[in-house]
Scaffold this motif. Structure first.
Motif, mmCIF file in Angstrom:
data_model
loop_
_atom_site.group_PDB
_atom_site.id
_atom_site.type_symbol
_atom_site.label_atom_id
_atom_site.label_comp_id
_atom_site.label_asym_id
_atom_site.label_seq_id
_atom_site.Cartn_x
_atom_site.Cartn_y
_atom_site.Cartn_z
ATOM 1 N N THR A 146 -8.797 65.946 61.918
ATOM 2 C CA THR A 146 -8.113 65.213 60.853
ATOM 3 C C THR A 146 -6.596 65.298 61.025
ATOM 4 O O THR A 146 -5.883 64.389 60.628
ATOM 5 N N ASP B 49 -4.191 62.176 60.986
ATOM 6 C CA ASP B 49 -2.985 62.100 60.154
ATOM 7 C C ASP B 49 -1.773 61.677 60.969
ATOM 8 O O ASP B 49 -0.987 60.834 60.546
ATOM 9 N N VAL C 161 -2.079 57.915 62.054
ATOM 10 C CA VAL C 161 -1.868 57.004 60.924
ATOM 11 C C VAL C 161 -0.402 57.009 60.477
ATOM 12 O O VAL C 161 0.126 55.978 60.056
ATOM 13 N N ALA D 166 -13.231 61.161 57.151
ATOM 14 C CA ALA D 166 -11.875 61.160 56.602
ATOM 15 C C ALA D 166 -11.289 59.754 56.561
ATOM 16 O O ALA D 166 -10.556 59.413 55.626
ATOM 17 N N VAL D 167 -11.633 58.926 57.540
ATOM 18 C CA VAL D 167 -11.150 57.541 57.543
ATOM 19 C C VAL D 167 -11.713 56.799 56.334
ATOM 20 O O VAL D 167 -10.980 56.126 55.613
ATOM 21 N N GLU E 151 -12.833 58.015 53.529
ATOM 22 C CA GLU E 151 -12.276 58.554 52.287
ATOM 23 C C GLU E 151 -10.815 58.131 52.091
ATOM 24 O O GLU E 151 -10.429 57.707 51.006
ATOM 25 N N ARG E 152 -10.016 58.249 53.129
ATOM 26 C CA ARG E 152 -8.589 57.952 53.037
ATOM 27 C C ARG E 152 -8.335 56.498 52.650
ATOM 28 O O ARG E 152 -7.498 56.204 51.808
ATOM 29 N N PHE E 153 -9.051 55.585 53.301
ATOM 30 C CA PHE E 153 -8.787 54.163 53.088
ATOM 31 C C PHE E 153 -9.739 53.524 52.088
ATOM 32 O O PHE E 153 -9.626 52.339 51.792
ATOM 33 N N GLU E 154 -10.680 54.319 51.581
ATOM 34 C CA GLU E 154 -11.661 53.850 50.595
ATOM 35 C C GLU E 154 -12.392 52.612 51.091
ATOM 36 O O GLU E 154 -12.555 51.621 50.375
ATOM 37 N N GLY F 177 0.700 52.589 58.485
ATOM 38 C CA GLY F 177 -0.201 53.530 57.820
ATOM 39 C C GLY F 177 -1.174 52.932 56.828
ATOM 40 O O GLY F 177 -1.966 53.653 56.233
ATOM 41 N N GLN F 178 -1.140 51.609 56.656
ATOM 42 C CA GLN F 178 -2.043 50.952 55.705
ATOM 43 C C GLN F 178 -2.994 50.022 56.450
ATOM 44 O O GLN F 178 -2.609 49.379 57.424
#
Length: 108
Positions: free
Chosen positions: A9, A13, A16, A66-67, A69-72, A86-87
Motif C-alpha cells: 500500500t 500511495d 497515486v 486498497a484501490v 476502498e480508496r477510490f470507492e 491522484g484522482q
C-alpha cells in the motif's frame, strides 16, 4: 517507460501521489480475460510515455483491496484506471480494456 508492479500500500500511495496522468491496471494472473486485457494494455504502452503500474490481485490482494476502498470503486479484475493528479478520471474493466479505449481516455 518501465511499468511498475505495486506490492504494498505504501508503493500504491507513492504511485497515486505523483502528479499528471497515470495508468493503474489490476490483473489476475489466473484469468484468461485478464490476460487478454493485459495484452491490450501492454500493446498500448509500446512507444507511450505514460507512467503505469500493475497490481496482481491474487498475489497482492491487500493492495488491490486498497484501490477499491480508496477510490470507492467496486473491485473487478481485470480493471484499468486513469488517474489524473491522484484522482480517478476514467475506469473500465474486462473486455472493455482495449488499446483504442485507453488511447481515447487519455485524449479526453
Amino acid at each position: 517507460m518501465a511499468q511498475q508492479q505495486l506490492h504494498s500500500t505504501e508503493e500504491l500511495d507513492q504511485f497515486v501521489a505523483e502528479s499528471g496522468k497515470r495508468l493503474l491496471f489490476k490483473h489476475s494472473t489466473t484469468c484468461p480475460i485478464s490476460a487478454t486485457a493485459y495484452s491490450e494494455f501492454q500493446a498500448f504502452l509500446q512507444g507511450e510515455s505514460v507512467p503505469s503500474a500493475v497490481i496482481h490481485v491474487i498475489e497482492d490482494r491487500p493492495v488491490s483491496n486498497a484501490v477499491a476502498e480508496r477510490f470507492e470503486i467496486k473491485h473487478e479484475s481485470p480493471q484499468l484506471f486513469l488517474l489524473v493528479d491522484g484522482q480517478v478520471k476514467w475506469h473500465t474493466s474486462h473486455w472493455k480494456i482495449t488499446k483504442d479505449a485507453i488511447a481515447q481516455a487519455l485524449k479526453a
